[in-house]
Write a protein that holds these residues in place. Structure first.
Motif, mmCIF file in Angstrom:
data_model
loop_
_atom_site.group_PDB
_atom_site.id
_atom_site.type_symbol
_atom_site.label_atom_id
_atom_site.label_comp_id
_atom_site.label_asym_id
_atom_site.label_seq_id
_atom_site.Cartn_x
_atom_site.Cartn_y
_atom_site.Cartn_z
ATOM 1 N N PHE A 113 0.834 -1.205 0.000
ATOM 2 C CA PHE A 113 0.000 0.000 0.000
ATOM 3 C C PHE A 113 0.870 1.256 0.000
ATOM 4 N N LEU A 114 1.956 1.234 0.799
ATOM 5 C CA LEU A 114 2.863 2.370 0.831
ATOM 6 C C LEU A 114 3.516 2.587 -0.529
ATOM 7 N N ALA A 115 3.892 1.497 -1.206
ATOM 8 C CA ALA A 115 4.502 1.620 -2.532
ATOM 9 C C ALA A 115 3.517 2.209 -3.536
ATOM 10 N N ARG A 116 2.257 1.789 -3.472
ATOM 11 C CA ARG A 116 1.259 2.343 -4.395
ATOM 12 C C ARG A 116 1.066 3.832 -4.150
ATOM 13 N N MET A 117 1.042 4.217 -2.873
ATOM 14 C CA MET A 117 0.903 5.640 -2.583
ATOM 15 C C MET A 117 2.133 6.426 -3.040
ATOM 16 N N PHE A 118 3.317 5.817 -2.904
ATOM 17 C CA PHE A 118 4.535 6.465 -3.352
ATOM 18 C C PHE A 118 4.521 6.631 -4.866
ATOM 19 N N GLU A 119 4.023 5.622 -5.561
ATOM 20 C CA GLU A 119 3.916 5.694 -7.023
ATOM 21 C C GLU A 119 2.927 6.789 -7.434
ATOM 22 N N HIS A 120 1.830 6.879 -6.705
ATOM 23 C CA HIS A 120 0.851 7.917 -6.981
ATOM 24 C C HIS A 120 1.456 9.305 -6.732
ATOM 25 N N MET A 121 2.270 9.420 -5.673
ATOM 26 C CA MET A 121 2.937 10.686 -5.399
ATOM 27 C C MET A 121 3.907 11.044 -6.515
ATOM 28 N N ARG A 122 4.622 10.033 -7.028
ATOM 29 C CA ARG A 122 5.578 10.290 -8.103
ATOM 30 C C ARG A 122 4.897 10.835 -9.346
ATOM 31 N N THR A 123 3.733 10.276 -9.664
ATOM 32 C CA THR A 123 3.046 10.723 -10.886
ATOM 33 C C THR A 123 2.470 12.130 -10.741
ATOM 34 N N ASN A 124 2.207 12.559 -9.489
ATOM 35 C CA ASN A 124 1.601 13.883 -9.290
ATOM 36 C C ASN A 124 2.596 14.960 -8.880
ATOM 37 N N ILE A 125 3.849 14.560 -8.664
ATOM 38 C CA ILE A 125 4.795 15.527 -8.127
ATOM 39 C C ILE A 125 5.118 16.627 -9.134
ATOM 40 N N ASN A 126 5.156 16.282 -10.420
ATOM 41 C CA ASN A 126 5.415 17.298 -11.450
ATOM 42 C C ASN A 126 4.321 18.356 -11.448
ATOM 43 N N LYS A 127 3.080 17.909 -11.374
ATOM 44 C CA LYS A 127 1.966 18.857 -11.348
ATOM 45 C C LYS A 127 2.039 19.753 -10.113
ATOM 46 N N LEU A 128 2.413 19.154 -8.993
ATOM 47 C CA LEU A 128 2.517 19.927 -7.757
ATOM 48 C C LEU A 128 3.620 20.982 -7.849
ATOM 49 N N ILE A 129 4.766 20.617 -8.436
ATOM 50 C CA ILE A 129 5.869 21.571 -8.577
ATOM 51 C C ILE A 129 5.460 22.731 -9.474
ATOM 52 N N ILE A 130 4.781 22.414 -10.580
ATOM 53 C CA ILE A 130 4.341 23.471 -11.496
ATOM 54 C C ILE A 130 3.358 24.413 -10.811
ATOM 55 N N GLU A 131 2.430 23.823 -10.020
ATOM 56 C CA GLU A 131 1.459 24.658 -9.313
ATOM 57 C C GLU A 131 2.141 25.563 -8.294
ATOM 58 N N ILE A 132 3.136 25.016 -7.595
ATOM 59 C CA ILE A 132 3.862 25.824 -6.615
ATOM 60 C C ILE A 132 4.598 26.972 -7.291
ATOM 61 N N GLN A 133 5.216 26.674 -8.434
ATOM 62 C CA GLN A 133 5.934 27.731 -9.162
ATOM 63 C C GLN A 133 4.978 28.823 -9.628
ATOM 64 N N GLN A 134 3.819 28.400 -10.112
ATOM 65 C CA GLN A 134 2.846 29.389 -10.565
ATOM 66 C C GLN A 134 2.359 30.250 -9.405
ATOM 67 N N LYS A 135 2.083 29.605 -8.260
ATOM 68 C CA LYS A 135 1.629 30.366 -7.097
ATOM 69 C C LYS A 135 2.714 31.328 -6.606
ATOM 70 N N ALA A 136 3.978 30.860 -6.636
ATOM 71 C CA ALA A 136 5.070 31.728 -6.210
ATOM 72 C C ALA A 136 5.197 32.949 -7.118
ATOM 73 N N GLN A 137 5.018 32.736 -8.425
ATOM 74 C CA GLN A 137 5.086 33.841 -9.361
ATOM 75 C C GLN A 137 3.957 34.839 -9.121
ATOM 76 N N LEU A 138 2.755 34.293 -8.877
ATOM 77 C CA LEU A 138 1.619 35.170 -8.597
ATOM 78 C C LEU A 138 1.817 35.944 -7.295
ATOM 79 N N GLU A 139 2.371 35.282 -6.289
ATOM 80 C CA GLU A 139 2.629 35.944 -5.019
ATOM 81 C C GLU A 139 3.648 37.066 -5.183
#
Length: 489
Positions: free
Chosen positions: A233-259
């Protein structure tokens, strides 16, 4: 309950059952041997005690015949009673090998008791010679009892020799069995522990490698764990985190730029508002007007009014031009004196201002407009509400490596809650009864912290009923620090 917990509990239960079984077996076996040993020892002790007591009977009888006192008579009777009590115990010692000997032994004890009783009767009837004869007979019987006791003990030793050897053999076998059981249990536990650790460490190794790759910026490695417990279960969650981490980084960068853009917009807005306010006030026109009125008042003979207008003009010029600059302590003291001249004209004898200034400290630098807001706060809160007015002390003290500035009043003090808000820079504007202090004390705290580079630059002691004391510590040699540079740092 999770699968890993079940495995751990199963291991603990197995170990507990094994240890409990071994402990119960050893306990029962030891108890059995202990009971056998106690029975044998009891036989020897009783036989030896009978031998000793029979001798005590003869000794006590002899003492009584020589000195017929109640104490000696009681001693003889007590020994005879002890022999009678031990005869009951001897009856339980019979077996096929010693039955005949024990019957004779009991008869001898009966004979000893009978002869002793007879000697006591003869002595009470003043048959001294008969009593002496009975004593001799009792002595003979006691000697025979002693010999027969040793014979019975020897017989018991021979009878239980095989039992002793059997106990020793069983103890040796039990020790060997315990060693083999310990080795077997140790081997099984090691085997199970190794299997159990592999079920946990292998998935963890995969997750560790995946985390290492993610820290290097690689998000293309798929994580797979073949198990049926929480690691999968932990591995599946880690895999899910890996697939979403790029989207999260992009969102953080966009929010930082807006801030960042929002902060820049706020700074531009504040700057435009400040410039608009300055253009509306038109400081040069106001300064020229105050100077003109001051000269006119001087020419008309109103020197106090002229001095008051000069102080107002100087104070206004300093407040508008030096808020964002670094000034010397001398400049701050001069504008403070101008401010206090204005307040003295207002409060007359109700306001007392005392100074203690070491001239050697006036060259140090500090943010512009630092002292006036603190003194103004003392005037508003300590002097103005009181009918009798108040006193304000201003001190500049040379502490060697730093300069200490103290501003103290004898007002009602400052509540702890208000001090907390000021030190946490939560209060940006202080007022009482509609009178504003202009630049809030929280603003002064923030600017001093930016200027000095450390938080403990200002302290407030506001004990209720004892006035308020503000202390500022500035290290010598501190260069000028612009507010915008400190904020960016």
């Amino acid at each position: 309950m999770t699968n890993i917990q079940k495995k751990i509990w199963m291991l603990a239960v197995i170990v507990l059952l094994i240890m409990a079984s071994i402990w119960m077996s050893l306990t029962l076996y030891n108890q059995k041997m202990q009971n056998q040993y106690n029975d044998i020892l009891e036989r020897y002790l009783v036989l030896n005690e009978i031998r000793t007591t029979s001798q005590q009977v003869v000794t006590g009888l002899n003492n009584y015949l020589l000195l017929p006192t109640t104490e000696n008579l009681n001693s003889v009777n007590q020994s005879m009673q002890d022999i009678q009590d031990m005869q009951t115990k001897i009856a339980g010692f019979k077996n096929t090998e010693n039955e005949f000997s024990l019957i004779n032994y009991v008869n001898l004890l009966d004979s000893l008791l009978e002869v002793t009783d007879r000697a006591l009767v003869f002595h009470s009837e003043e048959g001294i010679e008969n009593a002496r004869d009975s004593l001799s007979e009792a002595t003979y019987i006691s000697t025979y009892i002693s010999d027969m006791t040793l014979s019975l003990i020897d017989s018991e030793l021979n009878s239980y020799d095989r039992l002793y050897r059997g106990i020793i053999d069983q103890s040796e076998k039990l020790n060997q069995l315990g060693i083999w059981l310990l080795l077997l249990i140790t081997f099984l536990l090691l085997l199970y522990t190794y299997w159990f650790s592999l079920r946990i460490t292998k998935p963890l190794e995969k997750l560790t490698r995946a985390a290492s790759e993610l820290s290097k910026g690689r998000f293309d490695l798929k994580i797979e764990v073949n198990s049926k417990d929480e690691m999968a279960f932990l591995a599946r969650m880690f895999e899910h985190m890996r697939t979403n981490i790029n989207k999260l980084i992009i969102e953080i960068q966009q929010k930082a730029q807006l801030e960042k853009e929002l902060q820049e917009s706020k700074l531009l807005l504040k700057e435009s508002q400040l410039r608009s306010l300055q253009s509306q006030i038109n400081p040069h026109f106001l300064f020229n007007t105050l100077n003109t009125v001051s000269k006119k008042a001087y020419l008309e003979g109103s020197e106090e009014t002229s001095d008051l207008l000069v102080n107002i003009a100087g104070l206004l010029r300093y407040n508008l031009k030096h808020l964002d600059k670094t000034m010397t302590l001398k400049d701050e003291v001069n504008v403070l004196e101008q401010y206090m001249n204005i307040q003295k004209a207002r409060f007359t004898d109700r306001l007392t201002f005392r100074t203690e200034i070491e001239e050697s400290c006036l060259h140090i630098e500090l943010p512009g407009l630092t002292l006036q807001p603190i003194v103004e706060n003392a005037v508003i809160y300590a002097v103005e509400p009181s009918e009798d007015g108040g006193t304000i002390w201003f001190r500049v003290i040379d502490e060697g490596d730093r300069v200490t500035i103290e501003i103290e009043d004898d007002g009602p003090g400052m509540p702890e809650e208000k001090i907390h808000r000021i030190m946490n820079e939560e209060e940006q504007h202080d007022s009482v009864n509609g009178h504003a202090s202009g630049i809030g004390l929280s603003n002064v705290v923030r600017r001093l912290r930016l200027f000095n580079g450390y938080p403990d630059v200002l302290t407030i002691d506001g004990t209720p009923g004892r006035g308020t004391k503000v202390t500022i510590d500035i290290f010598k040699g501190k260069g000028a620090v612009e507010d915008d540079q400190a904020a960016s740092g």
